[in-house]
Motif scaffolding. Sequence first.
Motif, short mmCIF file in Angstrom:
data_model
loop_
_atom_site.label_atom_id
_atom_site.label_comp_id
_atom_site.label_asym_id
_atom_site.label_seq_id
_atom_site.Cartn_x
_atom_site.Cartn_y
_atom_site.Cartn_z
N LEU A 1 0.83 -1.21 0.00
CA LEU A 1 0.00 0.00 0.00
C LEU A 1 0.86 1.26 0.00
CD1 LEU A 1 -2.91 -0.95 2.41
CD2 LEU A 1 -3.06 -0.50 -0.05
N GLY A 2 1.97 1.24 0.75
CA GLY A 2 2.89 2.38 0.74
C GLY A 2 3.47 2.60 -0.66
N LEU A 3 3.82 1.51 -1.32
CA LEU A 3 4.33 1.60 -2.68
C LEU A 3 3.27 2.18 -3.62
CD1 LEU A 3 6.44 1.02 -4.87
CD2 LEU A 3 5.52 -1.30 -5.00
N PHE A 4 2.02 1.75 -3.48
CA PHE A 4 0.97 2.30 -4.32
C PHE A 4 0.75 3.78 -4.07
CE2 PHE A 4 -0.11 -1.89 -5.78
CZ PHE A 4 -0.54 -1.63 -7.08
N GLY A 5 0.91 4.21 -2.82
CA GLY A 5 0.82 5.64 -2.54
C GLY A 5 1.86 6.41 -3.33
N VAL A 6 3.08 5.87 -3.40
CA VAL A 6 4.15 6.50 -4.18
C VAL A 6 3.83 6.44 -5.67
CG1 VAL A 6 6.60 6.31 -4.83
CG2 VAL A 6 5.91 6.05 -2.43
N PHE B 1 3.20 8.41 -11.25
CA PHE B 1 2.71 8.28 -12.63
C PHE B 1 1.92 9.52 -13.04
CE2 PHE B 1 2.84 3.50 -12.05
CZ PHE B 1 3.81 3.29 -13.02
N GLU B 2 2.20 10.01 -14.23
CA GLU B 2 1.43 11.10 -14.82
C GLU B 2 0.59 10.49 -15.94
OE1 GLU B 2 4.46 13.87 -16.19
OE2 GLU B 2 5.74 13.04 -14.63
N LEU C 1 11.41 5.27 -13.82
CA LEU C 1 10.44 4.82 -12.82
C LEU C 1 11.16 4.40 -11.54
CD1 LEU C 1 7.53 4.07 -12.01
CD2 LEU C 1 7.92 1.84 -13.09
N GLY C 2 12.23 3.65 -11.67
CA GLY C 2 12.98 3.19 -10.51
C GLY C 2 13.50 4.34 -9.67
N LEU D 1 12.03 5.09 -5.91
CA LEU D 1 12.97 5.06 -4.78
C LEU D 1 12.91 6.37 -4.01
CD1 LEU D 1 15.14 3.75 -3.05
CD2 LEU D 1 16.83 4.56 -4.72
N ALA D 2 12.91 7.48 -4.72
CA ALA D 2 12.84 8.78 -4.04
C ALA D 2 11.55 8.89 -3.22
CB ALA D 2 12.91 9.92 -5.07
N GLY D 3 10.44 8.42 -3.76
CA GLY D 3 9.17 8.46 -3.03
C GLY D 3 9.16 7.55 -1.82
N LEU D 4 9.72 6.35 -1.96
CA LEU D 4 9.79 5.41 -0.84
C LEU D 4 10.66 5.96 0.29
CD1 LEU D 4 10.11 2.03 -2.77
CD2 LEU D 4 8.10 2.82 -1.48
N VAL D 5 11.77 6.59 -0.08
CA VAL D 5 12.65 7.20 0.92
C VAL D 5 11.93 8.36 1.59
CG1 VAL D 5 14.78 8.52 1.25
CG2 VAL D 5 14.81 6.44 -0.15
N ALA D 6 11.28 9.21 0.79
CA ALA D 6 10.57 10.37 1.34
C ALA D 6 9.47 9.96 2.30
CB ALA D 6 9.98 11.22 0.21
N ASP D 7 8.81 8.82 2.01
CA ASP D 7 7.73 8.34 2.87
C ASP D 7 8.23 7.48 4.04
OD1 ASP D 7 6.07 9.64 1.11
OD2 ASP D 7 5.03 7.84 0.41
N GLY D 8 9.56 7.29 4.15
CA GLY D 8 10.12 6.52 5.24
C GLY D 8 9.92 5.01 5.12
N LEU D 9 9.63 4.54 3.92
CA LEU D 9 9.38 3.10 3.73
C LEU D 9 10.66 2.31 3.50
CD1 LEU D 9 6.19 3.42 1.54
CD2 LEU D 9 6.32 2.59 3.90
#
Length: 143
Positions: A45-50, A55-56, A123-124, A128-136
Amino acid sequence: MTAAERFRAAVHGRDLAALDDLFTDDVRLYSPVKFQPFEGKPMVLGLFGVLLRTFEDFRYVGDFTGTAETSADGTTAPSAVLLFRATVNGRQIHGIDLLHCDDDGRIKEFTVMVRPQSAVHALGEAVLAGLVADGLVPAPADQ
């Protein structure tokens, strides 16, 4: 409504709560940018949030249904393939989401495939930037 139809509606509506109801607790997501799967509902779910932020112009453009062997346990499961198009950091992506469902119609395994390679790379980096920003996940160590 099938799990694939509910999933498609949840993604188009950017509805993480609806996705939460669709995934099994031990869902596995196989990504084109990571060798090991993302495991468990909180991580997926955290990944889907990112992904929903990354995605645009995301849109599904087709679908197929049937059965397929799962990666985790090799059982045959009801499955759906959803074809999509999107943009990430200016790169056009063509991809598929392969969903495997359990006996209750919930998604237990999810595989994403994208092309071309330059889009996979973009995409990678964005994910990764989003996962790091969200603390995942932890930030990669400087090399």
